[in-house]
Each structure stands twice: as C-alpha cells, then as structure tokens.
Design a protein around this motif. Structure first.
Motif, mmCIF file in Angstrom:
data_model
loop_
_atom_site.group_PDB
_atom_site.id
_atom_site.type_symbol
_atom_site.label_atom_id
_atom_site.label_comp_id
_atom_site.label_asym_id
_atom_site.label_seq_id
_atom_site.Cartn_x
_atom_site.Cartn_y
_atom_site.Cartn_z
ATOM 1 N N PHE B 62 0.818 -1.222 0.000
ATOM 2 C CA PHE B 62 0.000 0.000 0.000
ATOM 3 C C PHE B 62 0.847 1.265 0.000
ATOM 4 O O PHE B 62 0.397 2.301 -0.460
ATOM 5 N N ARG B 63 2.098 1.153 0.442
ATOM 6 C CA ARG B 63 2.976 2.323 0.315
ATOM 7 C C ARG B 63 3.300 2.591 -1.157
ATOM 8 O O ARG B 63 3.524 3.736 -1.545
ATOM 9 N N LEU B 64 3.345 1.550 -1.966
ATOM 10 C CA LEU B 64 3.570 1.754 -3.410
ATOM 11 C C LEU B 64 2.464 2.637 -3.967
ATOM 12 O O LEU B 64 2.701 3.568 -4.735
ATOM 13 N N GLN B 65 1.227 2.329 -3.580
ATOM 14 C CA GLN B 65 0.092 3.128 -4.049
ATOM 15 C C GLN B 65 0.220 4.573 -3.574
ATOM 16 O O GLN B 65 0.001 5.510 -4.330
ATOM 17 N N LEU B 66 0.606 4.775 -2.298
ATOM 18 C CA LEU B 66 0.625 6.130 -1.747
ATOM 19 C C LEU B 66 1.828 6.937 -2.231
ATOM 20 O O LEU B 66 1.729 8.142 -2.451
ATOM 21 N N GLY B 67 2.956 6.262 -2.411
ATOM 22 C CA GLY B 67 4.162 6.982 -2.796
ATOM 23 C C GLY B 67 4.283 7.181 -4.301
ATOM 24 O O GLY B 67 4.848 8.161 -4.768
ATOM 25 N N PHE B 68 3.742 6.236 -5.053
ATOM 26 C CA PHE B 68 3.845 6.296 -6.509
ATOM 27 C C PHE B 68 2.475 6.106 -7.133
ATOM 28 O O PHE B 68 2.221 5.109 -7.812
ATOM 29 N N PRO B 69 1.580 7.082 -6.903
ATOM 30 C CA PRO B 69 0.196 6.885 -7.363
ATOM 31 C C PRO B 69 0.072 6.720 -8.874
ATOM 32 O O PRO B 69 -0.914 6.174 -9.344
#
Lengths: 360, 626
Positions: B62-69
């Motif tokens: 989920f950090r992938l989604q938040l950091g690299f939308p």
C-alpha cells in the motif's frame, strides 16, 4: 527472457555477497574476534553521534523551511485557540525532545566501551528521580488545565441564535440540509422514510420540514455561530473541516453536533493565501469503505449578505419533489404549499403538472 | 533411562544426574506438540517472524500506491490477481483490506503473540529458575490456538471477497454489513473467528505466565530480585488477562449482530436501497468495548519490549539499571492507568464531552511514568561502559523511538488539540513510532540478545550492525515525515489525496516514505539470513556471552527439558550487580552468595550473609525430600 537475465543477475549478486560474508568470517576467525568487536564499537558510537546531529539539523531545517507547506491557515474562532495550544505543546515537546535526544546520543558516544574502564555503580538517586517526576507532572498539569478549558468552551452548548445546518454522510457523499427561511427550524426525520428521492428521510408530518432545503455545498456565513448537526445513513463517517479545525463523527442512530464560528470568507482566504483558486473543503476521516477517500464536499464561506441571498434563492426540498405532498397530512397541506413556495392553485392532485414545472 | 535417549549429547554434565525431566519421544512430541517452554517459545518466534514478513510486505504494497500513485502495478497481478484494476492500480477496496490486515497482523500476531509469546515463554522459567511453565499442556494449547487463529487469518487473505477491510479496529456498522464493503462478508467472519481463537490463546498463555512467576520462583528469587523482564511480562500478562475478555465480548456481540439479527451496535441504517430493521444499538458501544482492550493492548505490546531493553541496556552498559524500583513502579502505574485512558481514542466520536475531559486528564497523567522510564534509561547509559552489541543497538533504538513517538502523545491526549489531529497521519506517525517500531525493536533486540540461549550459537554482529542502521534510519525516514503530513491534515486510510486541494501537496514526502519503507523491509532480509544462517552455522556460544547476571546463563549451552541438569540454582542477589566496586569481575551473577563476595558487599548486604548461611542449609534439606 529479460526477466530471466535479471533474475539470474540478482542470484549472482546474492551469491557473491554470501561469499564475501563467508570469507570475511573466516578471516576474522583467524585474526581473532576481539579486535573486530572493539573497532565496531567505535564505529557505532560515532554513527550515533552523527545520526543525532544530522537528524536534528534535518528536523529543524525542514520545519523552518517548509513551514508554510505543512501549516494550514486557520479560519475559525476556536481554531485560533486550539492552534495556540498546539504550538505551546509543540514548544514544550521540541525543547524536551531535543535535550533528551542530545543527552542520550552524547552519552552513547562519551561512554562507549573502553578496555579497563569500570562503569559507575549508580543504583538510584532519589532527589533526581523526584525532580524528573515532578517537572513532567507540573508541565502536564498546565497542559491539562489549558486543554480542558478550551475543550469545555468548544463542546459547550451552542447559543440560541446559532444557525443550524444538518450534515448527512452516506457512502460516499455528503448532503447538507438547511432549515427554510420561514421557520428556521429543521424538520424531523426518520431513517425508515428514506428512499431514493427522500434521501434525508424527511418526516412530512412535521410542519418544520416543509421549507427545508438540500444543498450539495456547505455555505456558511462569516462571523456567525453555526451549529452542525451531524448524522450518517449507513456506516460511520466523520466530518472534517481542516481549515476550521472541526472534526466530528457521523454516527448512524446518533445525532452529533459541533458548533463554531468561521472568521474568513472564501474570498478573504484567497487574498490571504494569494491563491485565487482557493476553496474550503470538507473531508471524511472515518474509514467508511471503497470511496472513503473521495468524499469531498465543497465549502463556501460568504459574508452575511451574500449568504442570506443564497439561502433565499434555494428551493425547498418539497418544492423540488412535489410528489411528496401526498405524505403531508390533509390539514397541513395548505401550510406546506405556502412554506415550500408552491402556488396554492396548483395544489395537491395536480402533481404531474407541478413536477414538470419544477423539474424543468 | 539415558539409554532411551535417542539424542547424542556432547554435554558432559548431562549424564551425571538423575533425569526426572529427560525427554524421550519422537519428532512430533519434541518439536510439534511439545510442552517444553523453550520449544513453544521458538514456535511462537518463528510464526511471529513469518507474520511480521507478511505484515511488512502488505505495508509496502500500500505504500507503493501512496508513494507512486501514477506507477503501474501490473507486475503484482500474478500475486494479487483481480485486486489489480484494469488500469494497473490497486483496487481501492483492497487497499483498505491491506491496511486492515497490516494493522491486525502487526498488533496481534507479531507484537502480541510473537513478542510476548516468545519471550515470556522463553525467559520466565529460565529467569525465575523454574523447570518449566506451571502447566506445560496449557502452554502447548496456547501455541496451537494461536496457530489455528493464524490459519484462519491467513486463509482470509485468499478468499474472493478479500479479507476484513474495515480497519483493524473493525468499527461497526462497516464491519457488520457486507453491503457496505466486501471484506465485511466472509473475510470479517474469518477475522472474528481468528480473533476469538487468538484471545483463547492469549488467556491460556497469560494464566501460565502469572502462575509461574508467582509460584515457581527459585529459592531466594524474591519479587524485588526479579529482573525487569519478568516484571514486565508479569504486568503484561495481568493486563492481557483483564482486557482481552472484553474484546471477546465485543467480538461475540458483533457476531450476533452480523449473523443473528441482534442490534447491539446497529441502529437507524439505510443502505443499498433499504432500511435495515436494527433499532436501538450504538456503534459507540463497540468503540468503548474495543478500546477497553485496545488501549491496554498498546501496553501489552510495549511493556515486554521495555522489559527486554531494560535488561539488555543494563547488561551492555555494565551498570545496574538506574532506579530499579522506579522502573517497577512506573510499569505498575502504567499498567493501572492503561485501563482508564481508552476513550482518548474517541474524543470526536460524539461521546459525551465530559468524558473527554476525564480522559484527557487521565491520559496526560500516563506521560509521567513514561517520562520516568526514559530518564532512567538515559541515566543508565551515563557513566556506563557501553558495548554496542546488536541487542544493545536495537535497545537504544527503542529508547529513541519511545521518546520521539511518545512525546507526540501530549498533542493527541489533549482533547482540544486532538480535534484537528484525530485520524490524520500525525496519529499514524505517533503510534507507529511509540508502539509499533519501539516494540518491534524490543523484539529484535531480544532475539539478538538471547539467540545464544535459543540456539546455542551467536548471530553475526557485523550483519546485526548493518541491519540496525538500515532499519533505524529507515524507520525514522518512514515515520518522521508523517508528522508534517499529519499537521497538514492528511487523513489516514486514504487511497489517494488528489480529490482534495488541501491535501494535494507532499507527493515528495510520500515518495520518500515509500522508498524508505521498501529499504527498511529489504534490510529485514539481512536479519532473516543472519538468523537462519546462525542457527546452523553461527559461532558456538560461550556459556555467558554477554557477561550477564541472570539465571538463564547458568544453564548448559543447550538446556534440556527441565533447564538445569542438576538442582535449580538458588538466588542470592538482585539481577543488576554490574561493575560493583571492589568486585573482581564487572558482573556478579545472581547465583553468587554474598558470603563469597566480601570484597564488594555493601554494609547492609554483609548482614544478609548470616541469613544466607541459614538459607542454603534449608535448600539442601528441601532438595533431599524430592
């Protein structure tokens, strides 16, 4: 093919790292372990010191250089007070944090292992312990005192003159309901009466409901006390007005309230921030499902005159949905027509015509 | 009897004694359904580590989604399948499931079972001088209930409607209505079953820990001579025993609401085009019940870590822990207060504002014993002779996180300030540092420190150092920027912030956080390698590698069932006689009587010498009866 090569490369690198690890292990075994342990100790002590200095520099630099970026301008009366308390707490915390942080890492550096030195056998020191129990206790007492006074003011009852606005949360949008200009009172509602059109569940046997109107924007008058009455239709939501420092959950089956005074109109805020496109917003801050992140509700703060004009220009819910006149008890129909701003001539029984007119 | 022993022992002492506790049996009874506390501890440890890895990977997704939308996550399709939308993004509902599972796994499965389960089981009998837990069978059940609970939770990750997605706090009505979110269907049912089993496991374990500590201390191990680890495990078990049943009650009522049409938590709901028949329930009631466990749970997670680090910091500073009594006292105070602060999670839920005042008061009081603990740690370092073993590094890291994350509690505990910060990233930063990372560091510190006792070998110190620095800096890079994001008002559990003008900044910080999270997770593989490599190939551990005073280091390198081959050693002094003036070594084990150390005894200790003579006679007499 490409991914195969990449995979192979990764495996190769891991194998090399593993080999290096094995070899240094064996070399160390031959050289003897003690020497290595001591040098590692000094490195860690140095790194702790470096970490402390660099992180404090980074912390103070970012906090100062990007101040405008992380501090939201405030636009409510109580927001100024809570912000003040926030910054008092911040000063206390930063001072305490910095002192302890420096002392701790300085100790790790200063008292790193030295062959032959003996640590001191310090078991306790009552004076010191009483001191550092009392100091935090006193500071806490001050913070509690300030905090509770503010809290009681914020959560105290709203004045009688407060403008009441109802906010209703649902998956995944907000609605606002304003009491009509004729009675200034919100009509009753019941969740069993909710349907696709009657989204509020308006109880049309209550005469106060006739002139209530729905809005898909939250309009607020500047400088006037507003009492938000908050509820939810399906699951928990939470009203969050970041610029007004307002937050309150919307709970199905329970009415919650929040009173506040907006101090800056949207236009004033645009001038102040230098951003001509600035808009106030409302968000949801209680996890509510798939669209939780998309529950944006526009907020407009007007001066009183503009606000009153806006209220006067709104169409009563009943006027927009004249079908529901049949839910109004016979003896109240007359009143309903007047309050909703419908022409009495077109009274009940001629719904179709009316609907076409108002839905035009 | 020794002939029945199929294992080859290199331990020379081993055959000299009568084997009341000799273990026979096969693979199943030795490693699977084993009643030995050390094996059960290892079972908890390995399961906890597996969960930590899963929980960590979920957070990176989920950090992938938040950091690299903007990035395409198409490459995750082979693993996540339909949860990747046709546009190559994570489904926003699955995002919530990821957040929920990350929280549940980390709080309960890693930092409760993995931490308490491992170290309470391992250290309590070894440090108080007992052959095993009070009830080995219950202890075994405790692990297997946990395993069963894990199996249910793990299964829920793979079902088509996804795991529970209503946040780890599972507030109804969202968690009660499958119409509201898919995860509240079968996923939530599995969540509830799993948690019910988990609570059974915790209670079985907790009763054992308490009983063992109270009843099975060796001769001379008075309460005031117990190491702080034992005190911490004791308070933790008591808190758990008193608070987990309340969560059980809440879960049970939620099951009724979900499956049997009751209305404990549901009222006035119109969803999916129909008004539900529930009337009269209160979602706030669930929040009260949940946080009545939920807040003590914070200390269930944190206290064992604090106990572990107290021990490690004293040992590696070569100094007594500063203010032993104050440490015990503040833990006791924290344990009591932890039961009366729960509603500070609920300041803006619409609960009576008067309650908000009371809970502000009580919450800020808890800062005092917490501050005392930090001061005591720092003063323990003062004038020490610090050896930065991996365990020590992680312990210092814990104190640093405890300070950084704890101090922001002053904002959140104050109801007036909390209005703005509630449910923003400020909260995420606060509890991840003070409870998540601090406790995680305590767990890792404990593994490094007691690895020689667990497996009879040493872990590699250089890899430990690299692991520490990457993780320590990494964790700060992940959670410190979140304070700024939180002050700016960014709400938590948001899939994306681009819908809002107010929350459209900070793409840079969010990217930094995500990169740091990936590096931090990557660094854990160094640890995993070090751990598994050292189990089989690590350097052989000397009997007392850290020069520690406590009882576990008087056992053989591989303690067998029963821990001590001969008599259980008696204890004559407290656990913190490090660098005592006049002593030959810089530590005196708890098993050395004052009569043997006249050169270093303090005046009042000299008087105890006479008593000791009487006592040791009693021990011999007592032991002969067996």
């Amino acid at each position: 093919m490409m991914s195969l090569i990449i995979g192979f490369g990764v495996v190769l690198i891991l194998v090399i790292v593993f080999m290096i690890f094995r070899i240094t292990n064996l070399v160390n075994l031959v050289k003897g372990d003690r020497e290595k342990a001591d040098s590692g100790n000094g490195i860690h002590a140095f790194l702790f010191m470096a970490f402390m200095i660099l992180s404090l520099i980074g912390f103070f630099w970012y906090s100062y250089a990007h101040f405008e970026k992380y501090v939201l301008p405030v636009a409510s009366e109580h927001g100024v007070v809570t912000d003040h308390l926030f910054w008092i707490t911040m000063v206390i915390c930063v001072v305490a944090f910095t002192i302890i942080f420096i002392v701790m890492f300085w100790f790790t550096y200063k008292y790193q292992y030295q062959e032959g030195r003996k640590a001191s056998y310090t078991v306790d020191n009552h004076k010191l312990e009483i001191l550092w129990t009392l100091v935090p206790a006193v500071v806490m007492a001050l913070l509690i005192f300030r905090g509770l006074r503010t809290w009681n003011e914020i959560t105290g009852p709203a004045s009688k003159e407060a403008i009441v606005i109802e906010l209703v949360g649902q998956q995944f949008s907000w609605m606002a309901r304003y009491p009509g200009p004729t009675d200034q009172e919100l009509g009753k509602f019941d969740f069993r009466l909710i349907d696709a059109t009657n989204e509020f569940g308006l109880d049309l046997t209550d005469k106060n409901s006739f002139d209530d109107f729905k809005s898909l924007e939250l309009h607020l008058p500047v400088g006037k006390e507003v009492l938000l009455k908050i509820r939810a239709k399906d699951v928990l939501h939470s009203v969050f007005l970041p610029h007004f420092r307002v937050k309150m959950d919307a709970v199905p089956g329970m009415l919650t309230t929040f009173k506040f005074v907006a101090t800056k109109t949207t236009q004033q805020m645009r001038d102040e921030t230098g951003n001509p496109n600035f808009n106030y917003e409302m968000a949801c801050t209680e996890i509510c499902g798939k669209g939780h992140f998309s529950m944006r509700f526009p907020v407009v703060v007007d001066d009183e005159e503009t606000y009153n004009k806006w209220v006067a220009s709104q169409e009563a819910w009943l006027k927009a949905n004249p079908d529901y006149l049949k839910r109004v008890p016979e003896n109240l129909r007359e009143l309903a027509l007047i309050k909703a701003g419908l022409t009495p001539d077109n009274g009940s029984g001629q719904h179709e015509e009316l609907q076409t007119v108002s839905n035009r | 009897m020794a002939t029945a022993d199929i294992k080859v022992h290199t331990d020379a002492h081993h055959d000299d004694h009568e084997h009341d506790h000799e273990h026979h049996g096969n693979f199943w009874t030795n490693y699977i359904f084993c009643q030995d506390h050390k094996v059960i501890a290892k079972q908890f440890l390995i399961t906890g580590m597996a969960w930590a890895l899963i929980g960590g990977i979920l957070s990176v997704i989920f950090r992938l989604q938040l950091g690299f939308p903007e990035a395409s996550l198409e490459w995750l399709r082979p693993i996540l399948g339909g949860w990747i939308t046709p546009e190559g993004k994570i489904d926003s509902e699955f995002y919530l499931a990821l957040v929920t599972m990350h929280g549940t796994i980390m709080v309960f499965f890693v930092l409760t079972a993995g931490l308490s389960g491992t170290f309470s089981n391992f250290l309590i009998p070894l440090q108080v001088g007992a052959r095993d837990m009070a009830s080995g069978f219950m202890n075994m059940l405790s692990y297997w209930f946990f395993f069963l609970s894990s199996a249910f939770m793990f299964t829920s990750l793979f079902i088509s409607t996804g795991p529970a997605g209503g946040g780890w706090t599972v507030y109804p009505p969202l968690s009660a209505l499958p119409q509201a979110i898919q995860g509240s269907g079968l996923g939530m049912t599995l969540w509830l079953i799993s948690m019910a089993l988990f609570i059974v496991s915790t209670l079985l374990g907790g009763i054992n820990y308490i009983t063992t500590i109270i009843n099975m201390r060796t001769q001379g191990m008075s309460f005031t001579r117990m190491p702080l680890t034992i005190w911490a495990f004791f308070f933790t078990a008591v808190i758990g025993l008193l608070s987990f049943p309340v969560l059980f009650g809440a879960a049970l009522l939620l099951i009724f609401d979900r499956s049997f049409g009751t209305s404990f938590f549901l009222s006035d709901i119109y969803i999916a085009g129909e008004a539900l028949p529930h009337v009269g329930g209160s979602p706030i009631l669930f929040q009260h019940l949940f946080w009545f466990l939920g807040h003590p749970e914070v200390y269930i997670v944190l206290l064992p870590a604090l106990g572990i680090t107290s021990e490690i910091i004293a040992t590696n500073s070569r100094k007594p822990i500063f203010g032993y009594k104050a440490m015990v006292g503040s833990m006791l105070f924290i344990a009591i207060l932890s039961f009366v602060v729960w509603a500070h999670h609920m300041f803006v839920t619409g609960m009576n504002p008067f309650l908000g005042s009371i809970f502000t008061l009580l919450t800020l009081i808890i800062a005092v014993p917490s501050a005392v603990k930090i001061f005591n740690y720092v003063t323990t370092l003062w004038q020490g002779n610090l050896r930065f073993t991996s365990g020590m590094l992680f312990s210092i890291g814990l104190v640093s996180f405890f300070l950084t994350g704890g101090i922001t509690g002053l904002f959140l505990g104050n109801s007036a300030v909390d209005i703005q910060l509630h449910d923003t990233y400020f909260v995420v930063a606060h509890f991840h540092l003070v409870m998540g990372s601090a406790s995680f560091f305590g767990m890792i510190a404990g593994i490094y420190h007691w690895f020689p006792k667990f497996f009879g070998r040493m872990m590699d110190e250089r890899l430990g150092g690299i692991h520490f620095w990457l993780t320590f800096v990494g964790v700060y890079m992940v959670f410190f920027p979140m304070h700024y994001i939180g002050i700016a008002g960014f709400p938590r559990r948001y899939y994306s912030w681009t819908n809002f003008e107010a929350f459209s900044s900070f793409t840079d910080l969010n990217m930094l956080v995500s990169i740091a999270a990936i590096i931090t997770l990557g660094a854990q593989f160094i640890f995993l390698f070090n751990f598994f490599y050292s189990i089989w190939r690590g350097r052989l551990a000397p009997p007392n590698p850290w020069g520690a005073t406590t009882l576990e280091w008087t056992t053989p390198r591989h303690p067998q069932h029963g821990n001590w081959p001969g008599e259980i050693p008696a204890v004559y002094r407290w656990a913190y006689d490090y660098s005592k003036p006049g002593a030959k070594e810089d530590y005196i084990p708890q098993t050395i009587p004052y009569s043997e150390t006249p050169e270093s005894n303090l005046p009042h200790e000299n008087e105890l010498v006479k008593l000791e003579m009487g006592n040791s006679g009693a021990i011999v007499a007592g032991d002969k009866k067996h």
